[in-house]
Motif scaffolding. Structure first.
Motif, PDB file in Angstrom:
ATOM      1  N   LEU A 331      45.367 -37.919  54.563  1.00 51.82           N
ATOM      2  CA  LEU A 331      44.459 -37.569  53.470  1.00 51.82           C
ATOM      3  C   LEU A 331      44.934 -36.297  52.770  1.00 51.82           C
ATOM      4  O   LEU A 331      44.952 -36.217  51.534  1.00 51.82           O
ATOM      5  CB  LEU A 331      43.044 -37.391  54.021  1.00 51.82           C
ATOM      6  CG  LEU A 331      41.992 -36.889  53.023  1.00 51.82           C
ATOM      7  CD1 LEU A 331      41.751 -37.922  51.927  1.00 51.82           C
ATOM      8  CD2 LEU A 331      40.682 -36.548  53.746  1.00 51.82           C
ATOM      9  N   ILE A 332      45.350 -35.305  53.563  1.00 47.23           N
ATOM     10  CA  ILE A 332      45.866 -34.059  52.975  1.00 47.23           C
ATOM     11  C   ILE A 332      47.185 -34.318  52.251  1.00 47.23           C
ATOM     12  O   ILE A 332      47.452 -33.734  51.194  1.00 47.23           O
ATOM     13  CB  ILE A 332      46.036 -32.989  54.071  1.00 47.23           C
ATOM     14  CG1 ILE A 332      44.685 -32.725  54.769  1.00 47.23           C
ATOM     15  CG2 ILE A 332      46.591 -31.701  53.498  1.00 47.23           C
ATOM     16  CD1 ILE A 332      44.790 -31.780  55.948  1.00 47.23           C
ATOM     17  N   HIS A 374      42.008 -43.305  50.085  1.00 43.62           N
ATOM     18  CA  HIS A 374      42.131 -42.985  48.668  1.00 43.62           C
ATOM     19  C   HIS A 374      40.752 -42.679  48.074  1.00 43.62           C
ATOM     20  O   HIS A 374      40.596 -41.756  47.252  1.00 43.62           O
ATOM     21  CB  HIS A 374      42.781 -44.168  47.935  1.00 43.62           C
ATOM     22  CG  HIS A 374      43.258 -43.838  46.559  1.00 43.62           C
ATOM     23  ND1 HIS A 374      42.414 -43.835  45.461  1.00 43.62           N
ATOM     24  CD2 HIS A 374      44.491 -43.487  46.089  1.00 43.62           C
ATOM     25  CE1 HIS A 374      43.093 -43.503  44.382  1.00 43.62           C
ATOM     26  NE2 HIS A 374      44.363 -43.292  44.726  1.00 43.62           N
ATOM     27  N   GLN A 375      39.739 -43.424  48.512  1.00 45.61           N
ATOM     28  CA  GLN A 375      38.388 -43.184  48.006  1.00 45.61           C
ATOM     29  C   GLN A 375      37.860 -41.840  48.495  1.00 45.61           C
ATOM     30  O   GLN A 375      37.208 -41.105  47.737  1.00 45.61           O
ATOM     31  CB  GLN A 375      37.470 -44.319  48.456  1.00 45.61           C
ATOM     32  CG  GLN A 375      36.046 -44.216  47.929  1.00 45.61           C
ATOM     33  CD  GLN A 375      35.177 -45.357  48.399  1.00 45.61           C
ATOM     34  OE1 GLN A 375      35.647 -46.249  49.123  1.00 45.61           O
ATOM     35  NE2 GLN A 375      33.920 -45.368  47.995  1.00 45.61           N
ATOM     36  N   GLN A 376      38.106 -41.485  49.763  1.00 42.58           N
ATOM     37  CA  GLN A 376      37.677 -40.173  50.269  1.00 42.58           C
ATOM     38  C   GLN A 376      38.350 -39.046  49.486  1.00 42.58           C
ATOM     39  O   GLN A 376      37.709 -38.031  49.173  1.00 42.58           O
ATOM     40  CB  GLN A 376      37.996 -40.051  51.761  1.00 42.58           C
ATOM     41  CG  GLN A 376      37.056 -40.783  52.683  1.00 42.58           C
ATOM     42  CD  GLN A 376      37.002 -40.145  54.071  1.00 42.58           C
ATOM     43  OE1 GLN A 376      37.262 -38.951  54.233  1.00 42.58           O
ATOM     44  NE2 GLN A 376      36.652 -40.945  55.065  1.00 42.58           N
ATOM     45  N   ALA A 377      39.666 -39.188  49.169  1.00 42.48           N
ATOM     46  CA  ALA A 377      40.366 -38.154  48.397  1.00 42.48           C
ATOM     47  C   ALA A 377      39.766 -38.036  47.001  1.00 42.48           C
ATOM     48  O   ALA A 377      39.577 -36.917  46.491  1.00 42.48           O
ATOM     49  CB  ALA A 377      41.846 -38.501  48.324  1.00 42.48           C
ATOM     50  N   GLN A 378      39.433 -39.162  46.366  1.00 44.92           N
ATOM     51  CA  GLN A 378      38.847 -39.117  45.033  1.00 44.92           C
ATOM     52  C   GLN A 378      37.469 -38.454  45.064  1.00 44.92           C
ATOM     53  O   GLN A 378      37.125 -37.672  44.157  1.00 44.92           O
ATOM     54  CB  GLN A 378      38.732 -40.541  44.481  1.00 44.92           C
ATOM     55  CG  GLN A 378      38.323 -40.603  43.017  1.00 44.92           C
ATOM     56  CD  GLN A 378      39.397 -40.036  42.109  1.00 44.92           C
ATOM     57  OE1 GLN A 378      40.509 -40.549  42.051  1.00 44.92           O
ATOM     58  NE2 GLN A 378      39.070 -38.965  41.405  1.00 44.92           N
ATOM     59  N   GLU A 388      41.390 -35.255  38.039  1.00 41.66           N
ATOM     60  CA  GLU A 388      42.788 -35.653  38.181  1.00 41.66           C
ATOM     61  C   GLU A 388      42.867 -36.915  39.028  1.00 41.66           C
ATOM     62  O   GLU A 388      41.992 -37.151  39.880  1.00 41.66           O
ATOM     63  CB  GLU A 388      43.627 -34.552  38.844  1.00 41.66           C
ATOM     64  CG  GLU A 388      43.765 -33.279  38.036  1.00 41.66           C
ATOM     65  CD  GLU A 388      44.522 -32.222  38.815  1.00 41.66           C
ATOM     66  OE1 GLU A 388      44.778 -31.136  38.245  1.00 41.66           O
ATOM     67  OE2 GLU A 388      44.859 -32.472  40.002  1.00 41.66           O
ATOM     68  N   PRO A 389      43.888 -37.729  38.830  1.00 48.09           N
ATOM     69  CA  PRO A 389      44.079 -38.865  39.737  1.00 48.09           C
ATOM     70  C   PRO A 389      44.512 -38.369  41.117  1.00 48.09           C
ATOM     71  O   PRO A 389      45.035 -37.262  41.265  1.00 48.09           O
ATOM     72  CB  PRO A 389      45.177 -39.676  39.060  1.00 48.09           C
ATOM     73  CG  PRO A 389      45.921 -38.694  38.221  1.00 48.09           C
ATOM     74  CD  PRO A 389      44.913 -37.690  37.767  1.00 48.09           C
ATOM     75  N   VAL A 390      44.289 -39.190  42.133  1.00 49.19           N
ATOM     76  CA  VAL A 390      44.684 -38.785  43.486  1.00 49.19           C
ATOM     77  C   VAL A 390      46.200 -38.694  43.579  1.00 49.19           C
ATOM     78  O   VAL A 390      46.747 -37.699  44.063  1.00 49.19           O
ATOM     79  CB  VAL A 390      44.127 -39.781  44.518  1.00 49.19           C
ATOM     80  CG1 VAL A 390      44.602 -39.431  45.924  1.00 49.19           C
ATOM     81  CG2 VAL A 390      42.603 -39.796  44.465  1.00 49.19           C
ATOM     82  N   THR A 391      46.890 -39.701  43.139  1.00 48.69           N
ATOM     83  CA  THR A 391      48.359 -39.706  43.149  1.00 48.69           C
ATOM     84  C   THR A 391      48.854 -40.134  41.777  1.00 48.69           C
ATOM     85  O   THR A 391      48.119 -40.745  40.981  1.00 48.69           O
ATOM     86  CB  THR A 391      48.909 -40.675  44.212  1.00 48.69           C
ATOM     87  OG1 THR A 391      48.430 -41.995  43.951  1.00 48.69           O
ATOM     88  CG2 THR A 391      48.485 -40.228  45.607  1.00 48.69           C
ATOM     89  N   TRP A 392      50.114 -39.814  41.511  1.00 49.99           N
ATOM     90  CA  TRP A 392      50.707 -40.138  40.208  1.00 49.99           C
ATOM     91  C   TRP A 392      52.224 -40.112  40.334  1.00 49.99           C
ATOM     92  O   TRP A 392      52.778 -39.349  41.154  1.00 49.99           O
ATOM     93  CB  TRP A 392      50.248 -39.131  39.160  1.00 49.99           C
ATOM     94  CG  TRP A 392      50.903 -39.294  37.817  1.00 49.99           C
ATOM     95  CD1 TRP A 392      50.569 -40.166  36.828  1.00 49.99           C
ATOM     96  CD2 TRP A 392      52.030 -38.553  37.321  1.00 49.99           C
ATOM     97  NE1 TRP A 392      51.393 -40.028  35.745  1.00 49.99           N
ATOM     98  CE2 TRP A 392      52.312 -39.029  36.020  1.00 49.99           C
ATOM     99  CE3 TRP A 392      52.814 -37.536  37.850  1.00 49.99           C
ATOM    100  CZ2 TRP A 392      53.342 -38.531  35.246  1.00 49.99           C
ATOM    101  CZ3 TRP A 392      53.844 -37.024  37.085  1.00 49.99           C
ATOM    102  CH2 TRP A 392      54.109 -37.519  35.789  1.00 49.99           C
TER     103      TRP A 392
END
Length: 602
Positions: A331-332, A374-378, A388-392
């Motif tokens: 997650l980190i 991914h949902q927890q990060a968002q 911001e998006p989680v990843t890009w």
């Protein structure tokens, strides 16, 4: 080549009246110098003046090397320079002096011809070449109107001197791109905010030719190189610090650049990184990686354990406390773009104990759990009011990328070398593998092309198919020749010959007996007595015989041993020779003479 001169003498060839002629003799007459020509068949057929050969339309020199020709569409440099008037010639000399000063530090081109005050500090030989070039390009005295060089001219000159620069300078100036330019300054923090600590995974796959590098260290190196590209005020250590990576030896970057050069992928990788760096400067990433690496709420985020366990139960996934820790670390990693190996304690992941298990967890977990993380990060980003998006990852159409061919395979559209080029490479001593790397083709295609053209050694399979088994048995078993010696005569690898011999049922020799017999080239066993052949077949026989032949002429064995650089053995115990003592001697009782003391007169 700047000269238009050609040597005329014995051996010079001409195209005279449509036939190839060669000068075989030069004559000095009252009418001037003349030459005697012979044709390709060796017949002397003409006696022509040198002046006519050089000026007549009926004759033309056939050069024996590259250079200007009489029918070239342009004049050679020597002719153009000879037609210059004095002011134009002086201008050319002045420009040449500027070029020599950049390359050597001296306007005359050598330290022995140094003028007063040379070398100047900005053009000293110990200065990097790009610094000397930049100083000259910015000097008004270099330009006729006093105006410094335009950016387009800067780029053209950088393109020409790019291969002579070291890898770091090529990356800073972007010499592999279509438009090289001088590096920028003052953008190190801005650039670092758009780059994750680990290079984007999709781009890493495209820039890792044939899986040459381990992904984790290579992703770190690519991020650092992307950070340095186009910036003039940043070094390798400072780039790692700004990206949140631990300090390492400066030799890490040269290691990657050296391996990329060996794989022929350095230029494409530099081109992609340079173009990607310029695009990121104009269009920053939608993620501020620098902020995410700084904020503790993100770089030490906490996993919602209850929700994670509920998601595992829903899909009947058996989770454990260790896997829950891996889920928090991942997650980190999603939030910060860094690897858990570089997290601060106590979150640091040990590569030796947990690295392999963590990698398995990341790539083997179910898709439902990936979506849950991914949902927890968002959700965490939304709570922190970070839009911001989680990843890009940068789109692949930002720059023109190149797909690297796999090792041993050729790229589509690779042109095969001609038969003349193949013969030239073979004459130069190149092997098929070296020719394949030089031409960009696979070794298999080069081998087939050589076989079809009748170039190089024949294929081992064809040689073995026509090999007489009786002859091979005679050479190997009767004459005691080694496989390496026989294979050298046949022009095939020894391993192929040994494999073929086993199929034929030959008794393979091992150990010392597997080597070629010393007397095999002198007639085989039939030309010598059984004792002599057996003596020379033992281990170290040749050395012992050479020492035996060197003993005559010395007063005693001690003196002979000292001269030969060997030691004498202890004298045998007194008493009659026993059967065991005789058995230890070599066949035929030809024991080495330095194994026992004897009268030097014997």
């Amino acid at each position: 080549m700047s000269g238009a001169a050609v040597r005329v003498g014995v051996g010079t060839r001409f195209l005279y009246e449509g036939d190839v002629a060669e000068v075989v003799e030069m004559l000095s007459t009252a009418a001037g110098n003349q030459v005697l020509l012979k044709d390709a068949a060796g017949r002397r057929f003409a006696r022509v003046s040198v002046r006519e050969l050089l000026t007549s339309d009926r004759a033309r020199v056939i050069p024996d090397g590259p250079g200007p020709s009489a029918d070239d569409p342009v004049d050679p440099a020597s002719v153009v320079l000879a037609e210059l008037i004095d002011p134009e010639r002086q201008h050319v000399l002045e420009r040449t002096a500027h070029v020599r000063e950049v390359l050597t530090g001296y306007r005359a081109g050598a330290a022995e011809l140094a003028q007063d005050g040379e070398p100047r500090r900005e053009y000293a030989p110990n200065q990097p070449l790009y610094d000397r070039y930049a100083a000259k390009a910015a000097s008004p005295s270099f330009w006729t109107d006093g105006t410094p060089a335009s950016p387009a001219l800067h780029g053209a000159l950088l393109k020409r001197i790019g291969p002579r620069l070291n890898p770091a300078i090529q990356l800073r100036y972007g010499t592999a791109t279509p438009t090289p330019c001088r590096p920028r300054c003052g953008h190190r923090e801005t650039r670092a905010a758009s780059i994750p600590s680990l290079f984007w995974r999709g781009w890493t796959l495209r820039l890792n030719p044939g899986g040459l590098f381990d992904p984790l260290p290579y992703r770190q190196a690519l991020s650092v190189l992307l950070h340095i590209a186009g910036l003039g005020d940043l070094d390798y250590a400072a780039a790692r610090s700004l990206l949140g990576l631990p300090p390492v030896s400066n030799a890490v970057c040269p290691y990657f650049t050296k391996k990329l050069r060996q794989a022929g992928a350095w230029e494409p990788v530099v081109a992609v990184l340079s173009q990607l760096a310029r695009t990121l400067d104009d269009h920053p990433a939608p993620i501020d990686y620098g902020r995410r690496r700084r904020w503790r709420r993100l770089c030490a985020a906490t996993l919602h354990g209850t929700a994670w366990r509920a998601a595992c139960t829903q899909i009947r996934y058996r989770s454990s406390e260790r896997q829950e820790r891996f889920a928090r670390l991942h997650l980190i990693e999603l939030l910060t773009g860094s690897h858990p190996c570089h997290f601060p304690p106590p979150l640091t992941l040990s590569p030796s104990f947990d690295g392999e298990d963590y990698t398995t967890f990341v790539f083997a977990r179910p898709a439902q759990l990936s979506a849950h993380l991914h949902q927890q990060a968002q959700t965490l980003l939304r709570h922190l009011r970070i839009d911001e998006p989680v990843t890009w990852e940068p789109p692949f159409d930002w720059v023109g990328t190149r797909r690297f061919s796999e090792p041993g395979k050729e790229s589509p559209g690779t042109a095969l070398p001609s038969e003349h080029e193949l013969r030239t490479h073979i004459d130069d001593g190149l092997r098929p593998g070296q020719i394949a790397r030089l031409s960009g083709c696979s070794r298999q295609r080069i081998g087939k092309l050589m076989a079809s053209s009748g170039i190089g050694p024949p294929a081992p399979r064809e040689v073995l198919r026509t090999l007489d088994p009786t002859w091979l048995r005679e050479q190997y078993e009767d004459n005691h020749r080694s496989f390496a010696d026989i294979a050298a005569d046949l022009g095939i690898p020894p391993s192929d010959l040994a494999r073929h011999a086993r199929k034929l049922g030959l008794a393979i020799r091992h150990g010392v007996a597997a080597h070629k017999h010393i007397l095999a080239d002198h007639g085989g066993p039939a030309a010598f007595s059984t004792t002599v052949w057996a003596v020379f077949a033992s281990r170290g026989a040749e050395q012992r015989i050479k020492r035996f032949l060197a003993i005559p002429g010395h007063p005693d064995l001690n003196h002979a041993a000292k001269h030969l650089g060997v030691r004498t053995a202890r004298p045998p115990a007194p008493g009659p020779p026993t059967r065991a003592r005789c058995r230890r001697r070599t066949p035929g009782h030809c024991a080495p003479p330095w194994r026992h003391q004897a009268d030097s007169r014997r």
